[in-house]
Motif scaffolding. Structure first.
Motif, PDB file in Angstrom:
ATOM      1  N   LYS A  88      45.802  46.392  52.693  1.00  0.00           N
ATOM      2  CA  LYS A  88      46.261  47.591  51.980  1.00  0.00           C
ATOM      3  C   LYS A  88      46.249  48.807  52.903  1.00  0.00           C
ATOM      4  O   LYS A  88      47.178  49.623  52.879  1.00  0.00           O
ATOM      5  CB  LYS A  88      45.376  47.863  50.759  1.00  0.00           C
ATOM      6  CG  LYS A  88      45.579  46.874  49.638  1.00  0.00           C
ATOM      7  CD  LYS A  88      44.635  47.187  48.491  1.00  0.00           C
ATOM      8  CE  LYS A  88      44.753  46.193  47.376  1.00  0.00           C
ATOM      9  NZ  LYS A  88      43.844  46.503  46.257  1.00  0.00           N
ATOM     10  N   ILE A  96      38.293  36.792  42.754  1.00  0.00           N
ATOM     11  CA  ILE A  96      38.020  38.055  43.455  1.00  0.00           C
ATOM     12  C   ILE A  96      39.336  38.670  43.912  1.00  0.00           C
ATOM     13  O   ILE A  96      39.535  39.883  43.804  1.00  0.00           O
ATOM     14  CB  ILE A  96      37.060  37.839  44.633  1.00  0.00           C
ATOM     15  CG1 ILE A  96      35.661  37.504  44.109  1.00  0.00           C
ATOM     16  CG2 ILE A  96      36.998  39.057  45.534  1.00  0.00           C
ATOM     17  CD1 ILE A  96      34.682  37.080  45.188  1.00  0.00           C
ATOM     18  N   LYS A  97      40.223  37.852  44.419  1.00  0.00           N
ATOM     19  CA  LYS A  97      41.536  38.339  44.849  1.00  0.00           C
ATOM     20  C   LYS A  97      42.280  38.970  43.684  1.00  0.00           C
ATOM     21  O   LYS A  97      42.927  40.008  43.835  1.00  0.00           O
ATOM     22  CB  LYS A  97      42.345  37.189  45.456  1.00  0.00           C
ATOM     23  CG  LYS A  97      43.701  37.564  45.956  1.00  0.00           C
ATOM     24  CD  LYS A  97      43.639  38.421  47.174  1.00  0.00           C
ATOM     25  CE  LYS A  97      45.044  38.649  47.704  1.00  0.00           C
ATOM     26  NZ  LYS A  97      45.131  39.838  48.510  1.00  0.00           N
ATOM     27  N   ASP A 109      41.625  41.971  51.989  1.00  0.00           N
ATOM     28  CA  ASP A 109      42.580  42.655  51.126  1.00  0.00           C
ATOM     29  C   ASP A 109      42.611  44.151  51.412  1.00  0.00           C
ATOM     30  O   ASP A 109      43.687  44.758  51.458  1.00  0.00           O
ATOM     31  CB  ASP A 109      42.237  42.393  49.658  1.00  0.00           C
ATOM     32  CG  ASP A 109      43.346  42.814  48.732  1.00  0.00           C
ATOM     33  OD1 ASP A 109      44.437  42.225  48.828  1.00  0.00           O
ATOM     34  OD2 ASP A 109      43.127  43.741  47.937  1.00  0.00           O
ATOM     35  N   GLU A 110      41.440  44.746  51.620  1.00  0.00           N
ATOM     36  CA  GLU A 110      41.377  46.180  51.918  1.00  0.00           C
ATOM     37  C   GLU A 110      42.035  46.502  53.261  1.00  0.00           C
ATOM     38  O   GLU A 110      42.716  47.513  53.395  1.00  0.00           O
ATOM     39  CB  GLU A 110      39.929  46.673  51.902  1.00  0.00           C
ATOM     40  CG  GLU A 110      39.318  46.720  50.525  1.00  0.00           C
ATOM     41  CD  GLU A 110      40.039  47.662  49.580  1.00  0.00           C
ATOM     42  OE1 GLU A 110      40.297  48.825  49.960  1.00  0.00           O
ATOM     43  OE2 GLU A 110      40.358  47.235  48.459  1.00  0.00           O
ATOM     44  N   SER A 148      43.059  51.292  47.328  1.00  0.00           N
ATOM     45  CA  SER A 148      41.801  50.588  47.533  1.00  0.00           C
ATOM     46  C   SER A 148      41.144  50.257  46.207  1.00  0.00           C
ATOM     47  O   SER A 148      41.276  50.995  45.227  1.00  0.00           O
ATOM     48  CB  SER A 148      40.863  51.461  48.367  1.00  0.00           C
ATOM     49  OG  SER A 148      39.569  50.899  48.396  1.00  0.00           O
ATOM     50  N   ILE A 149      40.421  49.164  46.190  1.00  0.00           N
ATOM     51  CA  ILE A 149      39.668  48.785  44.995  1.00  0.00           C
ATOM     52  C   ILE A 149      38.595  49.831  44.687  1.00  0.00           C
ATOM     53  O   ILE A 149      38.147  49.964  43.552  1.00  0.00           O
ATOM     54  CB  ILE A 149      39.048  47.371  45.147  1.00  0.00           C
ATOM     55  CG1 ILE A 149      38.545  46.857  43.800  1.00  0.00           C
ATOM     56  CG2 ILE A 149      37.941  47.370  46.177  1.00  0.00           C
ATOM     57  CD1 ILE A 149      38.146  45.409  43.810  1.00  0.00           C
ATOM     58  N   GLY A 192      39.464  50.905  40.485  1.00  0.00           N
ATOM     59  CA  GLY A 192      38.626  49.744  40.191  1.00  0.00           C
ATOM     60  C   GLY A 192      39.233  48.829  39.152  1.00  0.00           C
ATOM     61  O   GLY A 192      40.101  49.239  38.365  1.00  0.00           O
ATOM     62  N   PRO A 193      38.794  47.589  39.130  1.00  0.00           N
ATOM     63  CA  PRO A 193      39.339  46.626  38.172  1.00  0.00           C
ATOM     64  C   PRO A 193      39.037  46.983  36.719  1.00  0.00           C
ATOM     65  O   PRO A 193      39.707  46.500  35.811  1.00  0.00           O
ATOM     66  CB  PRO A 193      38.683  45.311  38.565  1.00  0.00           C
ATOM     67  CG  PRO A 193      37.603  45.638  39.511  1.00  0.00           C
ATOM     68  CD  PRO A 193      37.838  47.007  40.035  1.00  0.00           C
ATOM     69  N   ILE A 210      37.639  40.444  49.920  1.00  0.00           N
ATOM     70  CA  ILE A 210      37.726  41.867  49.583  1.00  0.00           C
ATOM     71  C   ILE A 210      38.044  42.664  50.841  1.00  0.00           C
ATOM     72  O   ILE A 210      38.939  43.516  50.837  1.00  0.00           O
ATOM     73  CB  ILE A 210      36.417  42.368  48.934  1.00  0.00           C
ATOM     74  CG1 ILE A 210      36.167  41.641  47.621  1.00  0.00           C
ATOM     75  CG2 ILE A 210      36.460  43.881  48.724  1.00  0.00           C
ATOM     76  CD1 ILE A 210      34.800  41.891  47.023  1.00  0.00           C
ATOM     77  N   CYS A 249      41.030  42.373  43.148  1.00  0.00           N
ATOM     78  CA  CYS A 249      41.490  43.294  44.203  1.00  0.00           C
ATOM     79  C   CYS A 249      42.929  43.736  43.988  1.00  0.00           C
ATOM     80  O   CYS A 249      43.331  44.781  44.510  1.00  0.00           O
ATOM     81  CB  CYS A 249      41.364  42.637  45.572  1.00  0.00           C
ATOM     82  SG  CYS A 249      39.677  42.436  46.138  1.00  0.00           S
ATOM     83  N   THR A 250      43.698  42.986  43.254  1.00  0.00           N
ATOM     84  CA  THR A 250      45.117  43.307  43.104  1.00  0.00           C
ATOM     85  C   THR A 250      45.400  44.189  41.894  1.00  0.00           C
ATOM     86  O   THR A 250      46.544  44.266  41.444  1.00  0.00           O
ATOM     87  CB  THR A 250      45.968  42.027  43.008  1.00  0.00           C
ATOM     88  OG1 THR A 250      45.501  41.251  41.908  1.00  0.00           O
ATOM     89  CG2 THR A 250      45.905  41.228  44.278  1.00  0.00           C
TER      90      THR A 250
END
Length: 124
Positions: A111, A36-37, A107-108, A47-48, A52-53, A104, A40-41
């Motif tokens: 950021k 998941i990390k 991480d947000e 922001s994710i 998006g990934p 998530i 997110c990166t």
């Protein structure tokens, strides 16, 4: 803990002898957190939700393949026995997600704080 080898209460002693379930739970939680990390990166500061990934198909592949391998190790009896792991039930998966998904949010927040800090440095 100093007397684990001389424990005489089977219900209490099982904590020291049957480690496959907790080890599987811990490994799967750590793997899930890291994957998941990684998702997110996809952006260091955005922001994710903005970036998006799905923007990076190699990242998606790099997350899906290890997760499938983790599932294969857990749910294939020969592999599970080789690694000393056991299948997880629904309750276990709930706990995996309960401990993994907050990354998530963390991480947000990081950021967001970094963007605020960068904005403050530019305006001063």
């Amino acid at each position: 803990l100093s007397s684990w080898s001389t424990c005489t209460h089977p219900s209490v002693c099982s904590v020291y002898t049957n480690l496959a379930a907790p080890q599987t739970l811990a490994l799967t939680t750590l793997v899930t957190i890291e994957l998941i990390k990684a998702l997110c990166t996809v952006s260091v500061d955005s922001s994710i939700l903005k970036v998006g990934p799905q923007k990076n198909p190699w990242l998606i592949l790099g997350v899906v393949v290890p997760f499938i391998l983790n599932l294969a190790i857990i749910y294939t009896p020969a592999l599970g026995n080789s690694f000393g792991l056991v299948p997880l039930n629904e309750k276990d998966w709930f706990h995996v997600l309960m401990w993994s998904l907050p990354i998530i949010l963390i991480d947000e927040i990081q950021k967001f704080a970094a963007r605020k800090n960068a904005t403050n440095r530019v305006t001063t």
